[in-house]
Design a protein around this motif. Sequence first.
Motif, short mmCIF file in Angstrom:
data_model
loop_
_atom_site.label_atom_id
_atom_site.label_comp_id
_atom_site.label_asym_id
_atom_site.label_seq_id
_atom_site.Cartn_x
_atom_site.Cartn_y
_atom_site.Cartn_z
N ALA A 186 0.83 -1.21 0.00
CA ALA A 186 0.00 0.00 0.00
C ALA A 186 0.87 1.25 0.00
O ALA A 186 0.57 2.23 -0.69
N MET A 187 1.98 1.22 0.75
CA MET A 187 2.89 2.36 0.78
C MET A 187 3.54 2.59 -0.59
O MET A 187 3.75 3.74 -1.00
N ALA A 241 1.86 7.28 -6.43
CA ALA A 241 0.88 8.34 -6.67
C ALA A 241 1.45 9.70 -6.29
O ALA A 241 1.31 10.68 -7.04
N TYR A 242 2.08 9.78 -5.14
CA TYR A 242 2.63 11.05 -4.66
C TYR A 242 3.74 11.55 -5.58
O TYR A 242 3.77 12.72 -5.96
N VAL A 299 -4.41 4.23 3.88
CA VAL A 299 -3.31 4.38 2.92
C VAL A 299 -3.82 4.58 1.50
O VAL A 299 -3.40 5.51 0.80
N LEU A 300 -4.72 3.74 1.07
CA LEU A 300 -5.17 3.85 -0.32
C LEU A 300 -6.07 5.06 -0.53
O LEU A 300 -6.12 5.60 -1.64
N LEU A 301 -6.73 5.54 0.51
CA LEU A 301 -7.50 6.78 0.40
C LEU A 301 -6.56 7.94 0.11
O LEU A 301 -6.81 8.75 -0.79
N VAL A 302 -5.45 8.01 0.83
CA VAL A 302 -4.46 9.06 0.60
C VAL A 302 -3.86 8.90 -0.79
O VAL A 302 -3.66 9.88 -1.52
N ALA A 303 -3.57 7.66 -1.19
CA ALA A 303 -3.01 7.42 -2.53
C ALA A 303 -3.98 7.90 -3.61
O ALA A 303 -3.56 8.52 -4.59
N CYS A 304 -5.26 7.63 -3.43
CA CYS A 304 -6.27 8.05 -4.41
C CYS A 304 -6.32 9.57 -4.53
O CYS A 304 -6.52 10.11 -5.62
#
Length: 129
Positions: free
Chosen positions: A15-16, A22-23, A99-104
């Motif tokens: 996930a990281m 993404a970041y 984690v994936l919410l932040v990635a999205c």
Amino acid sequence: MLESVLQNLINIGWAMLIFLAAYLANVAFSLWYNIKILHESFDKDKLIASGLKILTFVVGLTLLCTAITTLPLFANQVGWALPEEYSDLFADLIIIGAVLLVACKYIKEAFTKFVAILNAKTEGGTENE
């Protein structure tokens, strides 16, 4: 318990990596957009701040996910029996939810900047090549 913690850490690691991709995509598109399209000057301090933000997010989210996914495992270890599905649910919810919410969020921002770069006009009024 150790096997479950290790499996959760592997899932958190993946996930990281998604978050980092993404970041960093967002950072790359932002650099191009701000420097080449908006003609802003390169700011080393912004880049350093962005690196510190990545480090903070990775460390913080990893610790948060580890704490939350370990909670039900520890409860079972000390005799407070929780169904195994709860442990799996805790792990899945925090890894996907946090984690994936932040990635999205960063995927959306990167995509928006990507589209803006494609649609940008050059100084002569033609589309960017």
